[in-house]
Motif scaffolding. Structure first.
Motif, short mmCIF file in Angstrom:
data_model
loop_
_atom_site.label_atom_id
_atom_site.label_comp_id
_atom_site.label_asym_id
_atom_site.label_seq_id
_atom_site.Cartn_x
_atom_site.Cartn_y
_atom_site.Cartn_z
N UNK A 89 0.84 -1.19 0.00
CA UNK A 89 0.00 0.00 0.00
C UNK A 89 0.88 1.24 0.00
N UNK A 90 1.91 1.19 0.82
CA UNK A 90 2.83 2.32 0.90
C UNK A 90 4.21 1.82 1.32
N UNK A 117 -6.93 10.05 4.27
CA UNK A 117 -6.47 9.34 5.47
C UNK A 117 -5.05 8.82 5.28
N UNK A 118 -4.78 8.22 4.12
CA UNK A 118 -3.46 7.63 3.88
C UNK A 118 -2.37 8.70 3.84
N UNK A 119 -2.60 9.79 3.12
CA UNK A 119 -1.59 10.84 3.00
C UNK A 119 -1.35 11.52 4.36
N UNK A 120 -2.43 11.77 5.09
CA UNK A 120 -2.26 12.37 6.43
C UNK A 120 -1.43 11.45 7.33
N UNK A 121 -1.71 10.15 7.27
CA UNK A 121 -0.95 9.20 8.10
C UNK A 121 0.52 9.17 7.69
N UNK A 138 -0.70 3.55 9.38
CA UNK A 138 -1.15 3.15 8.05
C UNK A 138 -0.58 1.78 7.73
N UNK A 139 -1.43 0.83 7.31
CA UNK A 139 -0.90 -0.49 6.95
C UNK A 139 0.07 -0.37 5.78
#
Length: 334
Positions: A89-90, A117-121, A138-139
């Motif tokens: 995922x990242x 949500x992902x970018x903030x995390x 973030x996973x």
């Protein structure tokens, strides 16, 4: 408190659109945290979806050029951990404060919310916010089904329809003529439902196969490694699903138009009297089903594409090939 300079480096098209919608992101924790100044750069940054380290290296280079404190790459390409084979995922480089996010790994649904949500995390984790309990984890990994769904939705299979405009016109013309042909009526009436179903599936499969061959969309592994083979399987699966959805949409549109045409111009009782068989309006639905299958093959295979780009966009491998060519041209010009 000095603001943190955050760079969002996004692939063109959908990732860039999402990145611009994230420019108002604020750090978790309220006003006691340093503000984020977000800058968006639209550019294909990955040399290859199989090489996440190369993508991170390019992000670090851009961060130095733009004097960003934190840089996040947003791409529509899949990434894979070569160590255990799981899909990413990242991936982050904490030391260089860089991270890359694979948007298809978010699943392709509610992309704005999930992307925020992902970018903030990721930014929180890289600027130290997450370390004081304000950030959300973030996973790192995702599953294959979610990634594949995201890839198919990113391809936007419904946009294949405009690319097949000329084929649809040819199919409609074929269907309009076939609908009033007495031989077609007799043939449609002689087929059992399962044969009509097989004819429908076969016609869709033939058109999908023709699009793959004509557009050169089948991806072949660059080498015999397991990673390369799995990457090709992923690309080809997403391409086939995308094309199938697009062709099914075209098939349904063709069926509906032919059905309306048949209901408007035909009287089953008159045709039944001519053929000396008993016919009613229910037979029109069977006729249209058979005609749609025949016209799909005849119309699509007998005409050229209105826009080859619409079909080639359905293949991740071709999109990645375009990125590599563009990056190679940029290097040669320097």
């Amino acid at each position: 408190m000095k603001p943190i300079q955050v760079g969002l480096m996004a692939d063109p098209a959908a990732p860039t659109e999402l990145a611009h919608r994230l420019c108002d992101l604020k750090p978790p924790g309220g006003t006691e945290r340093a503000a984020w100044n977000i800058e968006v750069v639209s550019e294909p940054f990955s040399m290859g979806s199989e090489d996440v380290d190369t993508a991170l290296a390019r992000l670090r280079d851009h961060a130095r050029d733009h004097e960003w404190d934190v840089v996040i790459g947003l791409t529509e390409l899949p990434f894979r951990d070569e160590g255990d084979g799981r899909y990413l995922l990242a991936e982050t480089d904490q030391g260089q404060r860089a991270a890359v996010l694979s948007l298809p790994a978010l699943g392709g649904v509610s992309m704005h919310r999930r992307g925020r949500h992902a970018v903030r995390a990721l930014v929180s984790g890289l600027d130290g916010t997450a370390q004081d309990g304000h950030g959300e984890p973030l996973p790192r990994f995702t599953n294959r089904f979610r990634l594949l769904l995201g890839m198919v939705l990113a391809n936007r299979p419904w946009l294949l329809v405009p690319g097949l405009k000329s084929a649809l016109v040819a199919a409609l013309a074929t269907g309009a003529v076939a609908t009033i042909n007495s031989t077609v009526w007799l043939l449609a009436g002689s087929l059992s439902p399962w044969r009509l179903l097989v004819a429908m599936i076969a016609s869709i499969a033939l058109v999908v196969g023709w699009l793959v061959i004509d557009g050169g969309l089948w991806d072949r592994a660059e080498d015999n490694s397991d990673g390369a083979k799995e990457r090709s399987r992923l690309y080809n699966t997403s391409t086939l699903i995308t094309l199938t959805i697009g062709v099914v949409i075209c098939y349904l549109a063709l069926y509906i138009v032919n059905l309306v045409w048949a209901l408007f111009v035909l009287d089953p009782a008159v045709m039944g009297g001519y053929l000396k068989v008993s016919l009613d309006y229910g037979d029109l639905f069977v006729l249209t089903w058979f005609v749609a299958s025949a016209a799909t093959v005849g119309g699509a295979l007998g005409s050229s594409l209105e826009s080859e780009e619409a079909v080639r966009a359905a293949a991740y491998s071709k999109r990645e090939e375009d990125r590599r060519n563009k990056l190679a041209n940029e290097r040669n010009q320097k």
